[in-house]
Design a protein around this motif. Structure first.
Motif, PDB file in Angstrom:
ATOM      1  N   VAL A  34       0.820  -1.220   0.000  1.00 24.14           N
ATOM      2  CA  VAL A  34       0.000   0.000   0.000  1.00 24.14           C
ATOM      3  C   VAL A  34       0.848   1.262   0.000  1.00 24.14           C
ATOM      4  O   VAL A  34       0.333   2.346  -0.247  1.00 24.14           O
ATOM      5  N   VAL A  35       2.142   1.124   0.266  1.00 19.12           N
ATOM      6  CA  VAL A  35       3.028   2.281   0.381  1.00 19.12           C
ATOM      7  C   VAL A  35       3.380   2.821  -0.997  1.00 19.12           C
ATOM      8  O   VAL A  35       3.720   2.061  -1.906  1.00 19.12           O
ATOM      9  N   GLN A  36       3.283   4.141  -1.136  1.00 18.70           N
ATOM     10  CA  GLN A  36       3.559   4.818  -2.392  1.00 18.70           C
ATOM     11  C   GLN A  36       4.815   5.693  -2.257  1.00 18.70           C
ATOM     12  O   GLN A  36       5.168   6.105  -1.152  1.00 18.70           O
ATOM     13  N   PRO A  37       5.461   6.016  -3.390  1.00 19.18           N
ATOM     14  CA  PRO A  37       6.597   6.941  -3.325  1.00 19.18           C
ATOM     15  C   PRO A  37       6.183   8.244  -2.644  1.00 19.18           C
ATOM     16  O   PRO A  37       5.097   8.766  -2.898  1.00 19.18           O
ATOM     17  N   GLY A  38       7.038   8.724  -1.743  1.00 22.52           N
ATOM     18  CA  GLY A  38       6.754   9.955  -1.024  1.00 22.52           C
ATOM     19  C   GLY A  38       6.024   9.770   0.293  1.00 22.52           C
ATOM     20  O   GLY A  38       5.926  10.706   1.082  1.00 22.52           O
ATOM     21  N   THR A  44       7.642   0.701  14.103  1.00 22.53           N
ATOM     22  CA  THR A  44       8.522  -0.457  14.151  1.00 22.53           C
ATOM     23  C   THR A  44       8.145  -1.443  13.059  1.00 22.53           C
ATOM     24  O   THR A  44       6.972  -1.761  12.871  1.00 22.53           O
ATOM     25  N   LEU A  45       9.165  -1.880  12.339  1.00 23.31           N
ATOM     26  CA  LEU A  45       9.000  -2.879  11.282  1.00 23.31           C
ATOM     27  C   LEU A  45      10.179  -3.836  11.321  1.00 23.31           C
ATOM     28  O   LEU A  45      11.298  -3.422  11.637  1.00 23.31           O
ATOM     29  N   PRO A  46       9.966  -5.093  10.940  1.00 20.00           N
ATOM     30  CA  PRO A  46      11.100  -5.985  10.728  1.00 20.00           C
ATOM     31  C   PRO A  46      11.944  -5.448   9.565  1.00 20.00           C
ATOM     32  O   PRO A  46      11.425  -4.738   8.683  1.00 20.00           O
ATOM     33  N   LEU A  47      13.223  -5.786   9.551  1.00 14.90           N
ATOM     34  CA  LEU A  47      14.128  -5.241   8.532  1.00 14.90           C
ATOM     35  C   LEU A  47      13.653  -5.488   7.105  1.00 14.90           C
ATOM     36  O   LEU A  47      13.752  -4.604   6.261  1.00 14.90           O
ATOM     37  N   HIS A  48      13.166  -6.690   6.814  1.00 19.73           N
ATOM     38  CA  HIS A  48      12.763  -6.976   5.434  1.00 19.73           C
ATOM     39  C   HIS A  48      11.595  -6.102   4.988  1.00 19.73           C
ATOM     40  O   HIS A  48      11.530  -5.682   3.836  1.00 19.73           O
ATOM     41  N   LEU A  49      10.694  -5.765   5.911  1.00 15.88           N
ATOM     42  CA  LEU A  49       9.588  -4.876   5.549  1.00 15.88           C
ATOM     43  C   LEU A  49      10.051  -3.433   5.455  1.00 15.88           C
ATOM     44  O   LEU A  49       9.609  -2.685   4.575  1.00 15.88           O
ATOM     45  N   ALA A  50      10.968  -3.022   6.346  1.00 10.38           N
ATOM     46  CA  ALA A  50      11.532  -1.670   6.261  1.00 10.38           C
ATOM     47  C   ALA A  50      12.260  -1.491   4.934  1.00 10.38           C
ATOM     48  O   ALA A  50      12.147  -0.443   4.294  1.00 10.38           O
ATOM     49  N   ALA A  51      12.991  -2.506   4.487  1.00 10.62           N
ATOM     50  CA  ALA A  51      13.686  -2.438   3.201  1.00 10.62           C
ATOM     51  C   ALA A  51      12.697  -2.312   2.048  1.00 10.62           C
ATOM     52  O   ALA A  51      12.930  -1.542   1.104  1.00 10.62           O
ATOM     53  N   ALA A  55      12.422   0.725  -0.568  1.00 10.41           N
ATOM     54  CA  ALA A  55      12.528   0.425  -1.996  1.00 10.41           C
ATOM     55  C   ALA A  55      11.340   0.988  -2.775  1.00 10.41           C
ATOM     56  O   ALA A  55      11.456   1.293  -3.965  1.00 10.41           O
ATOM     57  N   ARG A  56      10.221   1.157  -2.108  1.00  7.33           N
ATOM     58  CA  ARG A  56       9.025   1.710  -2.751  1.00  7.33           C
ATOM     59  C   ARG A  56       9.050   3.232  -2.782  1.00  7.33           C
ATOM     60  O   ARG A  56       8.097   3.862  -3.225  1.00  7.33           O
ATOM     61  N   GLY A  57      10.129   3.850  -2.271  1.00  9.40           N
ATOM     62  CA  GLY A  57      10.264   5.302  -2.344  1.00  9.40           C
ATOM     63  C   GLY A  57       9.703   6.056  -1.154  1.00  9.40           C
ATOM     64  O   GLY A  57       9.520   7.273  -1.225  1.00  9.40           O
ATOM     65  N   ALA A  58       9.437   5.350  -0.076  1.00  7.68           N
ATOM     66  CA  ALA A  58       8.926   5.995   1.136  1.00  7.68           C
ATOM     67  C   ALA A  58      10.066   6.236   2.116  1.00  7.68           C
ATOM     68  O   ALA A  58      11.112   5.593   2.043  1.00  7.68           O
ATOM     69  N   ALA A  59       9.851   7.149   3.035  1.00  2.00           N
ATOM     70  CA  ALA A  59      10.800   7.397   4.123  1.00  2.00           C
ATOM     71  C   ALA A  59      10.380   6.537   5.315  1.00  2.00           C
ATOM     72  O   ALA A  59       9.189   6.412   5.607  1.00  2.00           O
ATOM     73  N   PHE A  60      11.376   5.955   5.990  1.00  2.00           N
ATOM     74  CA  PHE A  60      11.095   5.118   7.161  1.00  2.00           C
ATOM     75  C   PHE A  60      11.776   5.687   8.395  1.00  2.00           C
ATOM     76  O   PHE A  60      12.986   5.916   8.399  1.00  2.00           O
ATOM     77  N   GLU A  92      17.506   4.459   6.221  1.00  2.00           N
ATOM     78  CA  GLU A  92      17.397   4.028   4.822  1.00  2.00           C
ATOM     79  C   GLU A  92      17.832   2.570   4.833  1.00  2.00           C
ATOM     80  O   GLU A  92      19.005   2.272   5.030  1.00  2.00           O
ATOM     81  N   VAL A  93      16.877   1.660   4.653  1.00  5.63           N
ATOM     82  CA  VAL A  93      17.155   0.235   4.750  1.00  5.63           C
ATOM     83  C   VAL A  93      17.132  -0.372   3.350  1.00  5.63           C
ATOM     84  O   VAL A  93      16.225  -0.092   2.558  1.00  5.63           O
ATOM     85  N   GLN A  94      18.123  -1.208   3.071  1.00  2.78           N
ATOM     86  CA  GLN A  94      18.248  -1.810   1.750  1.00  2.78           C
ATOM     87  C   GLN A  94      18.638  -3.278   1.894  1.00  2.78           C
ATOM     88  O   GLN A  94      19.584  -3.614   2.613  1.00  2.78           O
ATOM     89  N   ALA A  95      17.918  -4.152   1.227  1.00  2.00           N
ATOM     90  CA  ALA A  95      18.283  -5.566   1.188  1.00  2.00           C
ATOM     91  C   ALA A  95      19.451  -5.728   0.230  1.00  2.00           C
ATOM     92  O   ALA A  95      19.469  -5.112  -0.849  1.00  2.00           O
ATOM     93  N   LEU A  96      20.417  -6.515   0.605  1.00  3.33           N
ATOM     94  CA  LEU A  96      21.601  -6.739  -0.239  1.00  3.33           C
ATOM     95  C   LEU A  96      21.527  -8.078  -0.948  1.00  3.33           C
ATOM     96  O   LEU A  96      20.927  -8.994  -0.495  1.00  3.33           O
TER      97      LEU A  96
END
Length: 96
Positions: A34-38, A44-51, A55-60, A92-96
């Motif tokens: 449901v998350v959109q850019p911007g 609180t979110l688990p890392l994979h969901l925060a990533a 990735a969807r362009g939202a700030a966390f 800024e969380v990113q899956a590697l």
């Protein structure tokens, strides 16, 4: 859209007292689809969901709370959260 993600009532009450944040949607569980850019996601979110959110362009912004090991899993009141220095910190969380 600003989302606040938490299953804790004390956290929900805490964010409602933060004048710099006007939350549009309070959820206990966030579906990243449901998350959109911007958008902004707070809480609180688990890392994979925060990533996925990032990735969807939202700030966390992660809800930080200086707690002891014994205090983990506890329900905190608004006053407890203030006493423990509750804050939001952007990540800024990113899956590697």
């Amino acid at each position: 859209m600003i989302y606040f993600v938490s299953r804790h009532e004390g956290a929900v009450e805490w964010i409602k007292q933060q004048p710099q944040w006007q939350v549009d949607c309070f959820v206990r569980h966030l579906d990243p689809a449901v998350v959109q850019p911007g958008d902004v996601v707070l809480g609180t979110l688990p890392l994979h969901l925060a990533a996925e959110v990032c990735a969807r362009g939202a700030a966390f912004y992660f809800l930080t709370l200086a707690q002891t090991e014994a205090g983990r899993g506890s329900e905190y009141s608004v006053n407890d959260m203030l006493r423990l220095g509750c804050a939001l910190q952007r990540f800024e969380v990113q899956a590697l």
